[in-house]
Design a protein around this motif. Sequence first.
Motif, mmCIF file in Angstrom:
data_model
loop_
_atom_site.group_PDB
_atom_site.id
_atom_site.type_symbol
_atom_site.label_atom_id
_atom_site.label_comp_id
_atom_site.label_asym_id
_atom_site.label_seq_id
_atom_site.Cartn_x
_atom_site.Cartn_y
_atom_site.Cartn_z
ATOM 1 N N THR A 160 0.832 -1.204 0.000
ATOM 2 C CA THR A 160 0.000 0.000 0.000
ATOM 3 C C THR A 160 0.867 1.254 0.000
ATOM 4 O O THR A 160 0.542 2.238 -0.670
ATOM 5 C CB THR A 160 -0.954 -0.002 1.214
ATOM 6 O OG1 THR A 160 -1.720 -1.205 1.187
ATOM 7 C CG2 THR A 160 -1.894 1.182 1.179
ATOM 8 N N VAL A 161 1.978 1.222 0.705
ATOM 9 C CA VAL A 161 2.863 2.386 0.765
ATOM 10 C C VAL A 161 3.439 2.699 -0.624
ATOM 11 O O VAL A 161 3.554 3.861 -0.996
ATOM 12 C CB VAL A 161 3.975 2.211 1.832
ATOM 13 C CG1 VAL A 161 4.939 1.080 1.476
ATOM 14 C CG2 VAL A 161 4.736 3.514 2.038
ATOM 15 N N TRP A 162 3.760 1.672 -1.413
ATOM 16 C CA TRP A 162 4.253 1.905 -2.768
ATOM 17 C C TRP A 162 3.131 2.492 -3.636
ATOM 18 O O TRP A 162 3.355 3.430 -4.407
ATOM 19 C CB TRP A 162 4.777 0.603 -3.391
ATOM 20 C CG TRP A 162 5.294 0.792 -4.788
ATOM 21 C CD1 TRP A 162 6.538 1.216 -5.157
ATOM 22 C CD2 TRP A 162 4.562 0.602 -6.006
ATOM 23 N NE1 TRP A 162 6.622 1.294 -6.528
ATOM 24 C CE2 TRP A 162 5.419 0.913 -7.082
ATOM 25 C CE3 TRP A 162 3.262 0.183 -6.302
ATOM 26 C CZ2 TRP A 162 5.026 0.822 -8.408
ATOM 27 C CZ3 TRP A 162 2.866 0.102 -7.627
ATOM 28 C CH2 TRP A 162 3.746 0.416 -8.656
ATOM 29 N N GLN A 163 1.925 1.958 -3.494
ATOM 30 C CA GLN A 163 0.783 2.459 -4.265
ATOM 31 C C GLN A 163 0.513 3.928 -3.953
ATOM 32 O O GLN A 163 0.267 4.742 -4.853
ATOM 33 C CB GLN A 163 -0.454 1.606 -3.981
ATOM 34 C CG GLN A 163 -0.323 0.175 -4.461
ATOM 35 C CD GLN A 163 -1.409 -0.735 -3.916
ATOM 36 O OE1 GLN A 163 -2.349 -0.299 -3.252
ATOM 37 N NE2 GLN A 163 -1.282 -2.030 -4.193
ATOM 38 N N LYS A 164 0.577 4.286 -2.668
ATOM 39 C CA LYS A 164 0.350 5.684 -2.264
ATOM 40 C C LYS A 164 1.467 6.587 -2.790
ATOM 41 O O LYS A 164 1.212 7.725 -3.204
ATOM 42 C CB LYS A 164 0.258 5.799 -0.736
ATOM 43 C CG LYS A 164 -0.944 5.126 -0.143
ATOM 44 C CD LYS A 164 -2.199 5.910 -0.434
ATOM 45 C CE LYS A 164 -3.388 5.310 0.307
ATOM 46 N NZ LYS A 164 -4.599 6.069 0.067
ATOM 47 N N ALA A 165 2.697 6.085 -2.779
ATOM 48 C CA ALA A 165 3.823 6.863 -3.303
ATOM 49 C C ALA A 165 3.656 7.098 -4.804
ATOM 50 O O ALA A 165 3.982 8.178 -5.321
ATOM 51 C CB ALA A 165 5.143 6.157 -3.008
ATOM 52 N N MET A 166 3.134 6.111 -5.514
ATOM 53 C CA MET A 166 2.885 6.263 -6.949
ATOM 54 C C MET A 166 1.776 7.283 -7.202
ATOM 55 O O MET A 166 1.867 8.088 -8.142
ATOM 56 C CB MET A 166 2.529 4.915 -7.578
ATOM 57 C CG MET A 166 3.699 3.959 -7.671
ATOM 58 S SD MET A 166 5.028 4.554 -8.737
ATOM 59 C CE MET A 166 4.242 4.421 -10.340
ATOM 60 N N GLU A 167 0.737 7.266 -6.385
ATOM 61 C CA GLU A 167 -0.335 8.257 -6.522
ATOM 62 C C GLU A 167 0.212 9.669 -6.316
ATOM 63 O O GLU A 167 -0.143 10.600 -7.059
ATOM 64 C CB GLU A 167 -1.456 7.977 -5.514
ATOM 65 C CG GLU A 167 -2.269 6.740 -5.821
ATOM 66 C CD GLU A 167 -3.255 6.385 -4.711
ATOM 67 O OE1 GLU A 167 -3.491 7.226 -3.812
ATOM 68 O OE2 GLU A 167 -3.774 5.258 -4.738
ATOM 69 N N LEU A 168 1.074 9.822 -5.312
ATOM 70 C CA LEU A 168 1.701 11.116 -5.060
ATOM 71 C C LEU A 168 2.524 11.544 -6.271
ATOM 72 O O LEU A 168 2.441 12.687 -6.718
ATOM 73 C CB LEU A 168 2.583 11.036 -3.812
ATOM 74 C CG LEU A 168 3.424 12.274 -3.508
ATOM 75 C CD1 LEU A 168 2.540 13.478 -3.213
ATOM 76 C CD2 LEU A 168 4.363 11.983 -2.331
ATOM 77 N N SER A 169 3.293 10.631 -6.809
ATOM 78 C CA SER A 169 4.114 10.921 -7.983
ATOM 79 C C SER A 169 3.247 11.362 -9.166
ATOM 80 O O SER A 169 3.574 12.333 -9.858
ATOM 81 C CB SER A 169 4.932 9.678 -8.352
ATOM 82 O OG SER A 169 5.745 9.921 -9.454
#
Length: 135
Positions: free
Chosen positions: A19-28
């Motif tokens: 989930t942390v990677w998914q959220k980081a991608m959304e931020l990007s």
Amino acid sequence: MSKDNIPENVSIKDFKQLTVWQKAMELSDEVYRIVRDFPDFEKYAMTSQIVRATTSISANIAEGNGQLYDKKQFSFFNNALGSASEVRSWLDQAFRRQYIDEATFHRLDAMTTEVIKMILGYMKRLKAMVYSGKE
């Protein structure tokens, strides 16, 4: 590295499930959207820096997740944490220079803070595993 150093129970880890990677991608994705409207003279300055810092978060999470040893994974997550803090600083500068409005600033800052909290939670779990001898 010799084959003796490879743990017995090695499996493929899919960072895309984190989930942390998914959220980081959304931020990007969001940062890429906003920098399109930055002034042209910022292309090689602020725009480049905030994009690099933002993409570094998810890249470090992915690279860390692919490590065999928790201590190495911890190091990459620490790098992701630093990049996330850098993003917050760039967002603040973009807001101060009026490249983004207040609502956008607060939304992106909140997204970045959420990613930071998730990274810290993940790091705490890793630390507990390393010091419990389960690495």
